[in-house]
Design a protein around this motif. Sequence first.
Motif, PDB file in Angstrom:
ATOM      1  N   GLN A  42       0.848  -1.109   0.063  1.00 43.74           N
ATOM      2  CA  GLN A  42       0.076  -0.125   0.153  1.00 43.74           C
ATOM      3  C   GLN A  42       0.853   1.094   0.172  1.00 43.74           C
ATOM      4  O   GLN A  42       0.552   2.243  -0.671  1.00 43.74           O
ATOM      5  N   VAL A  43       1.905   1.329   0.847  1.00 42.94           N
ATOM      6  CA  VAL A  43       2.890   2.255   0.800  1.00 42.94           C
ATOM      7  C   VAL A  43       3.532   2.518  -0.367  1.00 42.94           C
ATOM      8  O   VAL A  43       3.516   3.608  -1.154  1.00 42.94           O
ATOM      9  N   LEU A  44       4.133   1.477  -0.953  1.00 42.58           N
ATOM     10  CA  LEU A  44       4.812   1.573  -2.351  1.00 42.58           C
ATOM     11  C   LEU A  44       3.822   2.299  -3.475  1.00 42.58           C
ATOM     12  O   LEU A  44       4.348   2.777  -4.225  1.00 42.58           O
ATOM     13  N   PHE A  45       2.910   1.641  -3.475  1.00 47.19           N
ATOM     14  CA  PHE A  45       1.503   2.042  -4.205  1.00 47.19           C
ATOM     15  C   PHE A  45       1.331   3.525  -4.070  1.00 47.19           C
ATOM     16  O   PHE A  45       1.417   4.422  -5.066  1.00 47.19           O
ATOM     17  N   ALA A  46       1.084   3.998  -2.995  1.00 53.35           N
ATOM     18  CA  ALA A  46       0.855   5.633  -2.684  1.00 53.35           C
ATOM     19  C   ALA A  46       1.968   6.461  -3.128  1.00 53.35           C
ATOM     20  O   ALA A  46       2.105   7.704  -3.601  1.00 53.35           O
ATOM     21  N   ARG A  47       3.189   5.639  -3.050  1.00 58.43           N
ATOM     22  CA  ARG A  47       4.422   6.434  -3.278  1.00 58.43           C
ATOM     23  C   ARG A  47       4.708   6.765  -4.943  1.00 58.43           C
ATOM     24  O   ARG A  47       5.349   7.518  -5.245  1.00 58.43           O
ATOM     25  N   HIS A  48       4.394   5.711  -5.654  1.00 60.41           N
ATOM     26  CA  HIS A  48       4.777   5.639  -6.890  1.00 60.41           C
ATOM     27  C   HIS A  48       3.753   5.552  -8.308  1.00 60.41           C
ATOM     28  O   HIS A  48       3.903   5.669  -9.325  1.00 60.41           O
ATOM     29  N   HIS A  49       2.284   5.372  -7.463  1.00 60.40           N
ATOM     30  CA  HIS A  49       1.392   4.961  -8.893  1.00 60.40           C
ATOM     31  C   HIS A  49       1.123   6.320  -9.571  1.00 60.40           C
ATOM     32  O   HIS A  49       0.858   5.993 -10.642  1.00 60.40           O
ATOM     33  N   VAL A  50       1.176   7.376  -9.258  1.00 59.83           N
ATOM     34  CA  VAL A  50       0.951   8.509  -9.885  1.00 59.83           C
ATOM     35  C   VAL A  50       2.170   8.612 -11.206  1.00 59.83           C
ATOM     36  O   VAL A  50       1.507   8.664 -12.358  1.00 59.83           O
ATOM     37  N   ARG A  51       3.102   8.480 -10.834  1.00 58.89           N
ATOM     38  CA  ARG A  51       4.414   8.450 -11.842  1.00 58.89           C
ATOM     39  C   ARG A  51       4.134   7.238 -12.687  1.00 58.89           C
ATOM     40  O   ARG A  51       4.324   7.488 -14.012  1.00 58.89           O
ATOM     41  N   VAL A  52       3.859   6.097 -12.245  1.00 57.53           N
ATOM     42  CA  VAL A  52       3.992   4.976 -13.208  1.00 57.53           C
ATOM     43  C   VAL A  52       2.482   5.071 -13.967  1.00 57.53           C
ATOM     44  O   VAL A  52       2.618   4.745 -15.218  1.00 57.53           O
ATOM     45  N   TYR A  53       1.630   5.433 -13.415  1.00 57.54           N
ATOM     46  CA  TYR A  53       0.295   5.904 -14.071  1.00 57.54           C
ATOM     47  C   TYR A  53       0.419   6.763 -15.390  1.00 57.54           C
ATOM     48  O   TYR A  53      -0.114   6.445 -16.675  1.00 57.54           O
ATOM     49  N   ARG A  54       1.363   7.751 -15.130  1.00 61.84           N
ATOM     50  CA  ARG A  54       1.322   8.974 -16.266  1.00 61.84           C
ATOM     51  C   ARG A  54       2.296   8.188 -17.068  1.00 61.84           C
ATOM     52  O   ARG A  54       2.087   8.714 -18.618  1.00 61.84           O
TER      53      ARG A  54
END
Length: 206
Positions: A42-54
């Motif tokens: 959950q923490v890793l997702f919160a940290r990186h999901h925006v940049r990976v999504y873009r």
Amino acid sequence: MLPNRAAQADAEVELRLTAARQATSDENLVERIAAGEKLAIQVLFARHHVRVYRFVLRIVKSQTIAEDLISEVFLDVWRQASSFKGVSAVSTWLLAIARFKALSRLRRRIEDQLDDDSAAIIEDESDDPEVTVQKKVNGEILQRVLTELSPEHRMIIDLVYYHEKSVEEVAAIVAIPENTVKTRMFYARKRLAEVLAAHGIDRDAM
């Protein structure tokens, strides 16, 4: 009146996530994910999901598909965390997984919709990239210009300028030799300059 227990639980989870984000490295999170800790993913997702999504969105050009792929990327992280060896940064590993999934989805979509051959990949020689474009060109204009580059060139520009990856890291993400990364960077910058000029922007002023 008793406090809402659900709200309390949500607040506690948020506090734990915030504390974990601040106190742990990406590498430590992956180790904890490999051990089956759900909070770590959950923490890793919160940290990186925006940049990976873009990053994924620039490849597939569909918000719906990009959202689906983000779930797949982090599901793979959950399943494959034990295979992470720390040779590259965790962010590089995430983008490599994302790229593979995005291109696989694109291939399936093309196969479903078209019978035409895919576009040829351009390769040649180049010096190391000059990380100056993003800082000196208006972001909105640059975004429009990037859409006029080939997918291969656009991906290199995206990884170097937006994700600040080195030639070595880009090579690992895209799964091509470093010289090929330099080649594509050379032609991407050349093509970018041409398109900027067509938009009335002098490359020398960048």
